[in-house]
Design a protein around this motif. Sequence first.
Motif, PDB file in Angstrom:
ATOM      1  N   PRO A   1      50.012 -11.475  31.213  1.00 33.15           N
ATOM      2  CA  PRO A   1      51.420 -11.085  31.028  1.00 33.15           C
ATOM      3  C   PRO A   1      51.806 -11.120  29.553  1.00 33.15           C
ATOM      4  N   PHE A   2      52.619 -10.143  29.150  1.00 29.57           N
ATOM      5  CA  PHE A   2      52.988  -9.966  27.746  1.00 29.57           C
ATOM      6  C   PHE A   2      54.510  -9.836  27.673  1.00 29.57           C
TER       7      PHE A   2
ATOM      8  N   TYR B   1      62.725  -0.502  20.799  1.00 31.54           N
ATOM      9  CA  TYR B   1      62.435   0.414  19.699  1.00 31.54           C
ATOM     10  C   TYR B   1      60.932   0.590  19.502  1.00 31.54           C
ATOM     11  N   LYS B   2      60.175  -0.503  19.680  1.00 26.33           N
ATOM     12  CA  LYS B   2      58.724  -0.458  19.500  1.00 26.33           C
ATOM     13  C   LYS B   2      57.995  -0.012  20.760  1.00 26.33           C
ATOM     14  N   GLY B   3      58.735   0.160  21.863  1.00 26.99           N
ATOM     15  CA  GLY B   3      58.135   0.749  23.049  1.00 26.99           C
ATOM     16  C   GLY B   3      57.523  -0.212  24.042  1.00 26.99           C
ATOM     17  N   PHE B   4      57.930  -1.495  24.028  1.00 28.25           N
ATOM     18  CA  PHE B   4      57.324  -2.405  25.000  1.00 28.25           C
ATOM     19  C   PHE B   4      58.350  -3.290  25.715  1.00 28.25           C
ATOM     20  N   LEU B   5      59.602  -2.850  25.783  1.00 28.95           N
ATOM     21  CA  LEU B   5      60.624  -3.678  26.425  1.00 28.95           C
ATOM     22  C   LEU B   5      60.364  -3.838  27.920  1.00 28.95           C
ATOM     23  N   GLU B   6      59.996  -2.752  28.601  1.00 33.27           N
ATOM     24  CA  GLU B   6      59.756  -2.859  30.039  1.00 33.27           C
ATOM     25  C   GLU B   6      58.647  -3.863  30.331  1.00 33.27           C
ATOM     26  N   GLU B   7      57.577  -3.794  29.547  1.00 36.98           N
ATOM     27  CA  GLU B   7      56.471  -4.740  29.721  1.00 36.98           C
ATOM     28  C   GLU B   7      56.940  -6.166  29.434  1.00 36.98           C
ATOM     29  N   ALA B   8      57.805  -6.313  28.432  1.00 39.36           N
ATOM     30  CA  ALA B   8      58.305  -7.639  28.073  1.00 39.36           C
ATOM     31  C   ALA B   8      59.166  -8.234  29.189  1.00 39.36           C
ATOM     32  N   VAL B   9      60.001  -7.394  29.803  1.00 42.22           N
ATOM     33  CA  VAL B   9      60.868  -7.872  30.893  1.00 42.22           C
ATOM     34  C   VAL B   9      60.031  -8.291  32.094  1.00 42.22           C
ATOM     35  N   LEU B  10      59.048  -7.473  32.464  1.00 42.28           N
ATOM     36  CA  LEU B  10      58.194  -7.807  33.599  1.00 42.28           C
ATOM     37  C   LEU B  10      57.310  -9.013  33.290  1.00 42.28           C
ATOM     38  N   GLY B  11      56.854  -9.119  32.038  1.00 44.20           N
ATOM     39  CA  GLY B  11      55.980 -10.228  31.660  1.00 44.20           C
ATOM     40  C   GLY B  11      56.681 -11.572  31.639  1.00 44.20           C
TER      41      GLY B  11
ATOM     42  N   PRO C   1      44.266 -12.249  18.337  1.00 45.83           N
ATOM     43  CA  PRO C   1      42.926 -12.277  18.951  1.00 45.83           C
ATOM     44  C   PRO C   1      42.725 -11.133  19.933  1.00 45.83           C
ATOM     45  N   GLU C   2      41.525 -10.545  19.917  1.00 48.13           N
ATOM     46  CA  GLU C   2      41.225  -9.473  20.870  1.00 48.13           C
ATOM     47  C   GLU C   2      40.928 -10.046  22.254  1.00 48.13           C
ATOM     48  N   ASP C   3      40.304 -11.221  22.295  1.00 49.18           N
ATOM     49  CA  ASP C   3      39.999 -11.869  23.568  1.00 49.18           C
ATOM     50  C   ASP C   3      41.168 -12.754  23.966  1.00 49.18           C
ATOM     51  N   LEU C   4      41.891 -12.329  24.984  1.00 52.61           N
ATOM     52  CA  LEU C   4      43.071 -13.077  25.429  1.00 52.61           C
ATOM     53  C   LEU C   4      42.803 -13.843  26.720  1.00 52.61           C
ATOM     54  N   SER C   5      41.550 -13.898  27.146  1.00 54.40           N
ATOM     55  CA  SER C   5      41.224 -14.545  28.415  1.00 54.40           C
ATOM     56  C   SER C   5      41.602 -16.032  28.472  1.00 54.40           C
ATOM     57  N   PRO C   6      41.645 -16.766  27.341  1.00 56.39           N
ATOM     58  CA  PRO C   6      42.034 -18.179  27.437  1.00 56.39           C
ATOM     59  C   PRO C   6      43.519 -18.386  27.739  1.00 56.39           C
ATOM     60  N   PHE C   7      44.332 -17.309  27.704  1.00 59.98           N
ATOM     61  CA  PHE C   7      45.783 -17.475  27.779  1.00 59.98           C
ATOM     62  C   PHE C   7      46.349 -17.037  29.131  1.00 59.98           C
ATOM     63  N   SER C   8      47.410 -17.720  29.530  1.00 57.60           N
ATOM     64  CA  SER C   8      48.122 -17.361  30.759  1.00 57.60           C
ATOM     65  C   SER C   8      49.332 -16.481  30.465  1.00 57.60           C
ATOM     66  N   LEU C   9      49.720 -16.412  29.208  1.00 58.53           N
ATOM     67  CA  LEU C   9      50.893 -15.633  28.817  1.00 58.53           C
ATOM     68  C   LEU C   9      50.867 -15.408  27.312  1.00 58.53           C
ATOM     69  N   VAL C  10      51.258 -14.214  26.880  1.00 57.11           N
ATOM     70  CA  VAL C  10      51.443 -13.924  25.454  1.00 57.11           C
ATOM     71  C   VAL C  10      52.926 -13.700  25.217  1.00 57.11           C
ATOM     72  N   ILE C  11      53.508 -14.463  24.272  1.00 60.55           N
ATOM     73  CA  ILE C  11      54.896 -14.259  23.869  1.00 60.55           C
ATOM     74  C   ILE C  11      54.868 -13.798  22.415  1.00 60.55           C
ATOM     75  N   HIS C  12      55.248 -12.547  22.193  1.00 58.28           N
ATOM     76  CA  HIS C  12      55.156 -11.933  20.866  1.00 58.28           C
ATOM     77  C   HIS C  12      56.537 -11.880  20.226  1.00 58.28           C
TER      78      HIS C  12
END
Length: 408
Positions: free
Chosen positions: A373-374, A272-282, A338-349
């Motif tokens: 990856p998100f 619904y929010k428009g990011f399912l494809e990115e979530a599946v690949l991430g 955070p705008e700087d996500l470089s410390p992370f290997s993965l974002v789980i929202h």
Amino acid sequence: MGLNDTPSGERIHIGFFGRRNAGKSSVVNAITGQELAVVSDTKGTTTDPVYKAMELLPLGPVMIIDTPGFDDVGNLGELRIKKTKQILNRTDVAILIVDGLKGIQECEEELLSIFREKEIPYLIVYNKEDILPEEKKTKKTEENVLYVSALKKTHIEELKEKISHLVKTDNGKLSLVGDLIHPSDLVILVIPIDKAAPKGRLILPQQQVIRDVLEADGAAICVKEHELRELLCRLGTKPALVITDSQVFAKVSADVPEEIPLTSFSILMARYKGFLEEAVLGAAAIENLKDGDCILIAEGCTHHRQCDDIGSVKIPRWLRNYTGRNLRIETSSGRGFPEDLSPFSLVIHCGGCMLNEREIRYRMKCAKDQNIPFTNYGTAIAYMQGILERSIRIFPYLFEELCDRERR
């Protein structure tokens, strides 16, 4: 659900920007017809963003945001400008308030540049029309320019109309679940009621799915996870779809026969929010996590964390159990992404039910631009429990893409 009950994530976010003392707060008050913001001749009266959920005709439910002056000075001024830039990430329509006597200067040009960069529809509103010499009104014929007087309330109704014309009405926007079912279909909603559940109410995605099923002329049955198997045995008909809370995905998947479609509230919200494809690949990035990797678990709202909270306790536990790795976990909530996500290997929202589509897409883009990856709660949980393919089978295009990636 009445207009006053419309959640923040479903409201049109209208932000008012400009330099100090240009009259932003006065224009906001004139538009809303109430003293929403404090007005003073002293520069910098608005020190923090002011949010007001309201109905604004002819638009309907909106979120009005009055921002601090963008030309603020000093250390506190820098913080206020930073907050203003963050607000732009959730702004659907931007209103630039210009002091009509001073015109557009460097401060306004910078804001206009940001509007264009972020592809935010905007209006330029020259305030103080009542004391403005006629020769200064040189841009009155431009489509996105308007002269008003907050003091005299002139052209305020015209401003509302112009704002309404800027709002993109996407009548083709997907519903949460209504396009996946037919009239008279039966949908079972699995809703755990435990110590982590809110007292006396359902969480927002559950409420919205129930409403969506009813609007599609379907029937919704709500059941706890421990009563699901018996319900399925007693039903005289096969449900068209089972939707579960992600926390009990594994148990529900075991209890629901393979021929019955199954997904989760979180997966539906991501679509619904428009990011399912990115979530599946991430989600596939979970396979590549190494000892010492840091994972950001982000929530769009703030709430009192329970002892077995899904974001801060359950998902970290499932991640460590699945990967067998010594992972570091950081969390963010509300507007603190955070705008700087470089410390992370993965974002789980989270599913993002309290965020509007623009902000959740901004967060996804931040991750994508930094090659991080998100994914989201429901997708990550389904992946770790080996039921992701089943949970997205109701979206054939996505299911095929996932299968193709696995074959490669």
